[in-house]
Structure formats: structure tokens, C-alpha cells
Design a protein around this motif. Structure first.
Motif, short mmCIF file in Angstrom:
data_model
loop_
_atom_site.label_atom_id
_atom_site.label_comp_id
_atom_site.label_asym_id
_atom_site.label_seq_id
_atom_site.Cartn_x
_atom_site.Cartn_y
_atom_site.Cartn_z
N THR A 263 1.18 -65.62 37.45
CA THR A 263 1.22 -64.26 36.93
C THR A 263 -0.15 -63.62 37.00
N LEU A 264 -0.17 -62.29 36.94
CA LEU A 264 -1.44 -61.55 36.96
C LEU A 264 -2.31 -61.93 35.76
N THR A 265 -1.67 -62.11 34.61
CA THR A 265 -2.42 -62.48 33.40
C THR A 265 -3.13 -63.83 33.59
N THR A 266 -2.39 -64.80 34.14
CA THR A 266 -2.98 -66.11 34.38
C THR A 266 -4.14 -66.01 35.37
N VAL B 143 -6.11 -63.41 35.95
CA VAL B 143 -7.25 -62.78 35.28
C VAL B 143 -7.97 -63.78 34.39
N VAL B 144 -7.20 -64.56 33.62
CA VAL B 144 -7.80 -65.57 32.73
C VAL B 144 -8.58 -66.61 33.54
N GLY C 79 -3.53 -73.39 33.10
CA GLY C 79 -2.95 -72.24 33.78
C GLY C 79 -1.97 -72.60 34.88
#
Length: 262
Positions: free
Chosen positions: A5-8, A10-11, A40
Motif C-alpha cells: 500500500t501507499l501508506t506502507t 511512505v512509512v 511492513g
């Protein structure tokens, strides 16, 4: 690149930047980057995680090494001799790393972190002798010890597991060669480039590197590494020691929580 995912993503990129900063200041950026990759990407094989970690780390470490070499009193020749021994050790470790499972890594990292914290806390003057002018002369025997044991031994660990290699190099170089913590960090960066190169070559040969993900994360890792090197050079050994302890205890707490809920 795996389906994430995009969130993962970015993190992971932010973790790479923070790891680059940590690695440049005290070494051991893998203590943050490797757990971040494990958390992640829980379904990715451990060998791919380790290989990608090396591909990211070598970029930030190289940038920090160049920044240090320009301003810190580093004996580049000695650093490269230790680095060659470390390269051989890391390639050997990486060859056997494919059989390591993710479940084994967390408790090993926790034990390593606690050992580092205990050593630094029990030796408050550690890494200050060179700054105070009280460091004994470095003999040829100590230099050979640094090449064989520090280079070869820690290089083997770096290829096999990886997390904390830079920190162990800083501690070992300070103890064996009587360096102050800033000069030890600078020397460790050069050695660490060699260990990362050896391990990365083996992981790449085995097809265990996620290159697209590594390339993106490496940009953030490089930025963090350059920033960390500048701060360590300007603020000195006491700053390095303080960051080391904060990082170690924060990661122990995080990994203990993850292990408890595994």
C-alpha cells in the motif's frame, strides 16, 4: 516490487531516512530499517528482506563515508584493510543467510541491542580517551587484531544477520584502536561500505534483492546519512553516545512489544 500500500511505502521510505541518519551518527541503522521491512512486508521471505536492506543501506553509508572522510581524521588505509576482511566475512555470512527465517531475527536483534546498551552504560568514558589525549599508542598487533577480528568477525555477522553492524564496528574500533567516537564512526562507515558491498553482491547473485523498492528507499537513506554525518561532526562524541542509547532502548521496547504479540 511486492504489492504494498501507499501508506506502507511512505512509512518504509521515512524509516529509511531515519535509519540513514542513525547509521551515520552511531551506526546500526539496520536496527531500524530491518524491523521496518519485516513489519511492513510480513509475507516476503527473510532473504529478500535482508538483501533489500543491504541495497538501501549501502547508498546512505557511502554518502556518510564521503562526508566523514572530508573532515574527520580517518586513516583511510587502515579502514580499507579492515574493510577488505569485512567484505570477505560478509560474503560468507550472506551465503548462509538464505536459510534464516524471520521468526529467528527478532529475538536475536533484541539480545544484541541489550548487550550494546549495557556496554555503553557501564563505560561512561568509553570513546573519550582520544579526545582527552590519554589514549595509549596503537601497536601493530592491535591493528592486525582490528583487521582480522573486527573486520572478519563483524563482517560475518553483517552478512548473516546485519542489524547493529555499524554500532558494533564503532564500539570495536573504539576499544581496539583507541579512537574517539566520532573518528570511530567515520572509520566504521568506510568498513561498513565494504561489508554491505560483499553481502549485497551475494544477495544479488542469489536473486534476493527487490531493486525497485530498494532504489526508492535508498534516496531517503542517502539524505538521512548526509544529515547525520554533518551533525555528528559538529556536535562530537557525547552527542553520538546519547543518540546511541536513545536508539537502542527505543528499539528494544518496540521489538519486545512485537515479539510479545507475535
Amino acid at each position: 516490487m511486492p504489492d504494498i500500500t501507499l501508506t506502507t511505502l511512505v512509512v518504509l521510505c521515512l524509516a529509511a531516512g531515519a535509519a540513514g541518519w542513525i547509521d551515520a551518527v552511531v551506526g546500526g541503522g539496520g536496527l531500524l530499517l530491518l524491523p521496518a521491512l519485516l513489519l511492513g512486508l510480513p509475507h516476503v521471505p527473510a532473504a529478500h528482506i535482508l538483501g533489500t536492506n543491504k541495497a538501501v543501506a549501502i547508498v546512505g553509508t557511502s554518502g556518510a563515508a564521503v562526508a566523514y572522510a572530508r573532515k574527520a581524521p580517518v586513516k583511510v588505509g587502515t579502514a580499507f584493510r579492515i574493510g577488505l576482511a569485512a567484505l570477505a566475512g560478509s560474503m560468507t555470512g550472506a551465503f548462509f543467510a538464505a536459510g534464516i527465517s524471520s521468526e529467528v531475527l527478532r529475538p536475536v536483534i533484541m539480545v544484541v541491542l541489550l548487550a550494546v546498551a549495557a556496554f555503553v552504560m557501564l563505560r561512561p568514558r568509553f570513546g573519550r580517551a582520544a579526545e582527552d589525549g590519554t589514549a595509549p599508542k596503537v601497536t601493530r598487533a592491535r591493528t592486525v587484531t582490528a583487521i582480522v577480528l573486527v573486520g572478519g568477525g563483524i563482517g560475518l555477522y553483517d552478512g548473516l544477520f546485519g542489524p547493529g553492524t555499524g554500532t558494533f564496528l564503532v564500539l570495536a574500533l573504539t576499544a581496539v584502536l583507541h579512537l574517539d567516537l566520532v573518528t570511530a564512526s567515520a572509520t566504521a562507515k568506510i568498513v561498513n561500505v565494504c561489508t554491505n558491498a560483499g553481502a549485497l553482491a551475494m544477495f544479488a547473485y542469489q536473486g534476493n534483492v527487490m531493486w525497485q523498492l530498494a532504489g526508492l528507499m535508498a534516496v531517503f537513506n542517502l539524505a538521512g546519512g548526509l544529515m547525520g554525518a554533518r551533525m555528528a561532526l559538529s556536535r562530537g562524541s557525547e552527542f553520538v553516545r546519547g543518540v546511541l542509547l536513545v536508539v537502542v532502548f527505543s528499539l528494544v521496547a518496540k521489538l519486545a512489544f512485537d515479539q510479545w504479540n507475535a
